[in-house]
Design a protein around this motif. Structure first.
Motif, PDB file in Angstrom:
ATOM      1  N   MET A  26       4.354  11.396 -25.903  1.00  0.00           N
ATOM      2  CA  MET A  26       4.490  10.356 -24.888  1.00  0.00           C
ATOM      3  C   MET A  26       4.199  10.900 -23.491  1.00  0.00           C
ATOM      4  O   MET A  26       3.605  10.201 -22.664  1.00  0.00           O
ATOM      5  N   ARG A  27       4.604  12.123 -23.222  1.00  0.00           N
ATOM      6  CA  ARG A  27       4.330  12.707 -21.898  1.00  0.00           C
ATOM      7  C   ARG A  27       2.833  12.761 -21.633  1.00  0.00           C
ATOM      8  O   ARG A  27       2.378  12.518 -20.510  1.00  0.00           O
ATOM      9  N   GLN A  28       2.062  13.044 -22.674  1.00  0.00           N
ATOM     10  CA  GLN A  28       0.616  13.165 -22.498  1.00  0.00           C
ATOM     11  C   GLN A  28      -0.106  11.830 -22.566  1.00  0.00           C
ATOM     12  O   GLN A  28      -1.186  11.678 -21.967  1.00  0.00           O
TER      13      GLN A  28
ATOM     14  N   ALA B 290       9.542   9.821 -35.722  1.00  0.00           N
ATOM     15  CA  ALA B 290       9.932  10.132 -34.341  1.00  0.00           C
ATOM     16  C   ALA B 290       8.920   9.590 -33.343  1.00  0.00           C
ATOM     17  O   ALA B 290       9.298   9.041 -32.296  1.00  0.00           O
ATOM     18  N   VAL B 291       7.640   9.733 -33.631  1.00  0.00           N
ATOM     19  CA  VAL B 291       6.627   9.200 -32.708  1.00  0.00           C
ATOM     20  C   VAL B 291       6.669   7.672 -32.715  1.00  0.00           C
ATOM     21  O   VAL B 291       6.523   7.030 -31.667  1.00  0.00           O
ATOM     22  N   ALA B 292       6.891   7.074 -33.875  1.00  0.00           N
ATOM     23  CA  ALA B 292       7.029   5.619 -33.929  1.00  0.00           C
ATOM     24  C   ALA B 292       8.216   5.155 -33.092  1.00  0.00           C
ATOM     25  O   ALA B 292       8.129   4.165 -32.354  1.00  0.00           O
ATOM     26  N   ALA B 293       9.333   5.874 -33.187  1.00  0.00           N
ATOM     27  CA  ALA B 293      10.506   5.533 -32.371  1.00  0.00           C
ATOM     28  C   ALA B 293      10.194   5.673 -30.889  1.00  0.00           C
ATOM     29  O   ALA B 293      10.607   4.841 -30.073  1.00  0.00           O
ATOM     30  N   ALA B 294       9.464   6.711 -30.539  1.00  0.00           N
ATOM     31  CA  ALA B 294       9.081   6.913 -29.145  1.00  0.00           C
ATOM     32  C   ALA B 294       8.211   5.763 -28.649  1.00  0.00           C
ATOM     33  O   ALA B 294       8.386   5.266 -27.524  1.00  0.00           O
ATOM     34  N   ARG B 295       7.291   5.316 -29.472  1.00  0.00           N
ATOM     35  CA  ARG B 295       6.428   4.197 -29.088  1.00  0.00           C
ATOM     36  C   ARG B 295       7.243   2.920 -28.888  1.00  0.00           C
ATOM     37  O   ARG B 295       7.019   2.169 -27.924  1.00  0.00           O
ATOM     38  N   LEU B 296       8.193   2.673 -29.776  1.00  0.00           N
ATOM     39  CA  LEU B 296       9.060   1.493 -29.646  1.00  0.00           C
ATOM     40  C   LEU B 296       9.836   1.543 -28.333  1.00  0.00           C
ATOM     41  O   LEU B 296       9.892   0.551 -27.596  1.00  0.00           O
TER      42      LEU B 296
ATOM     43  N   GLU C 156       4.255   7.624 -17.756  1.00  0.00           N
ATOM     44  CA  GLU C 156       5.109   6.734 -16.969  1.00  0.00           C
ATOM     45  C   GLU C 156       6.393   6.361 -17.712  1.00  0.00           C
ATOM     46  O   GLU C 156       7.344   5.863 -17.113  1.00  0.00           O
ATOM     47  N   CYS C 157       6.444   6.632 -19.022  1.00  0.00           N
ATOM     48  CA  CYS C 157       7.616   6.283 -19.819  1.00  0.00           C
ATOM     49  C   CYS C 157       8.798   7.214 -19.551  1.00  0.00           C
ATOM     50  O   CYS C 157       9.955   6.800 -19.598  1.00  0.00           O
ATOM     51  N   ASN C 158       8.511   8.496 -19.296  1.00  0.00           N
ATOM     52  CA  ASN C 158       9.569   9.473 -19.004  1.00  0.00           C
ATOM     53  C   ASN C 158      10.613   9.550 -20.124  1.00  0.00           C
ATOM     54  O   ASN C 158      11.821   9.547 -19.885  1.00  0.00           O
ATOM     55  N   LEU C 159      10.129   9.630 -21.356  1.00  0.00           N
ATOM     56  CA  LEU C 159      11.018   9.727 -22.512  1.00  0.00           C
ATOM     57  C   LEU C 159      11.385  11.178 -22.773  1.00  0.00           C
ATOM     58  O   LEU C 159      10.518  12.035 -22.886  1.00  0.00           O
TER      59      LEU C 159
END
Length: 248
Positions: free
Chosen positions: A91-93, A197-203, A97-100
């Motif tokens: 997500m950082r890359q 984990a990536v799916a959760a990050a996208r959500l 703007e999400c700052n997760l």
């Protein structure tokens, strides 16, 4: 849906104070853990090294040395911690703007399935929760949504009602929207911790926006599970991980 394993240690946390009142006892040779910081959103925790997210294969493997250096004091399996770090770095890359932070993902993983360890399951070398973790039937029973089957039982094995699946507990409908192949094996599978984990990050990023803002962070976690109690459970776990200690 959220599976709620029973807590092993009762911890009371006030958001107005950084002092933790715990039912645990600590012997003379065991130091008490650092107090869990108050506030929302939880802090970012140990910095995640840069990851080549476009490399072939399982990119979370790049973070195994990082995870192995800090996982024991937090009681998070290496595969899970590396997956959370990989998802946060992805997500950082791709959505800076999400700052997760990885701590938020770890907080969700803790509350949902204790990082893939619910009811005797564990993560194997390939990051799959075995035996597969399948939630209860979402048939509208008290406290649960009613979600008639949407995938013919393909993911959850239930052709009548949907169930949450995998270490991050995705229902089939959400998996269709957010699921992604993050371990490089050619398929998106909610039972695999990197993918989940990536799916959760996208959500979280899609529903919350800038997660460095308290209101946005809460909105994102509520999108995962529409319960204020759930939000606070995730907050408490993520805040504990931010200071490198076990979740309450």
């Amino acid at each position: 849906m959220t599976i709620r394993p029973r807590r092993a240690c009762a911890v009371a946390l006030s958001l107005a104070a950084a002092v933790v009142a715990s039912a645990c006892s600590y012997g003379p040779t065991r130091e008490a853990p650092p107090p869990i910081p108050p506030g929302i959103p939880p802090a970012a925790g140990a910095p995640v090294p840069a990851v080549d997210i476009n490399a072939p294969g399982r990119t979370s493997d790049q973070l195994r040395p990082w995870a192995q250096g800090i996982n024991e004091q937090m009681n998070i399996p290496v595969a899970a911690l590396a997956a959370y770090g990989n998802a946060a770095e992805t997500m950082r890359q791709t959505r800076p703007e999400c700052n997760l932070a990885w701590t938020t993902l770890a907080g969700i993983g803790h509350v949902e399935t204790r990082h893939g360890r619910y009811r005797g399951a564990s993560l194997n070398d390939d990051g799959y929760a075995l035996p597969p973790i399948i939630g209860i039937q979402l048939d509208g029973s008290p406290g649960f949504a009613r979600i008639p089957d949407t995938d013919g039982g393909e993911l959850d094995g239930d052709p009548e009602f949907d169930r949450a699946v995998g270490p991050m507990q995705f229902i089939p409908e959400s998996w269709r929207k957010y699921g992604v192949d993050a371990d490089g094996d050619g398929r998106a599978d909610p039972n695999q911790i990197d993918d989940a984990a990536v799916a959760a990050a996208r959500l979280l990023c899609e529903n919350g926006g800038d997660l460095s803002q308290a209101e946005n962070w809460q909105r994102a976690v509520l999108a995962y599970n529409a319960s204020r109690e759930y939000v606070m459970d995730v907050r408490d776990a993520a805040a504990a991980y931010s200071v490198g200690t076990t979740a309450p």
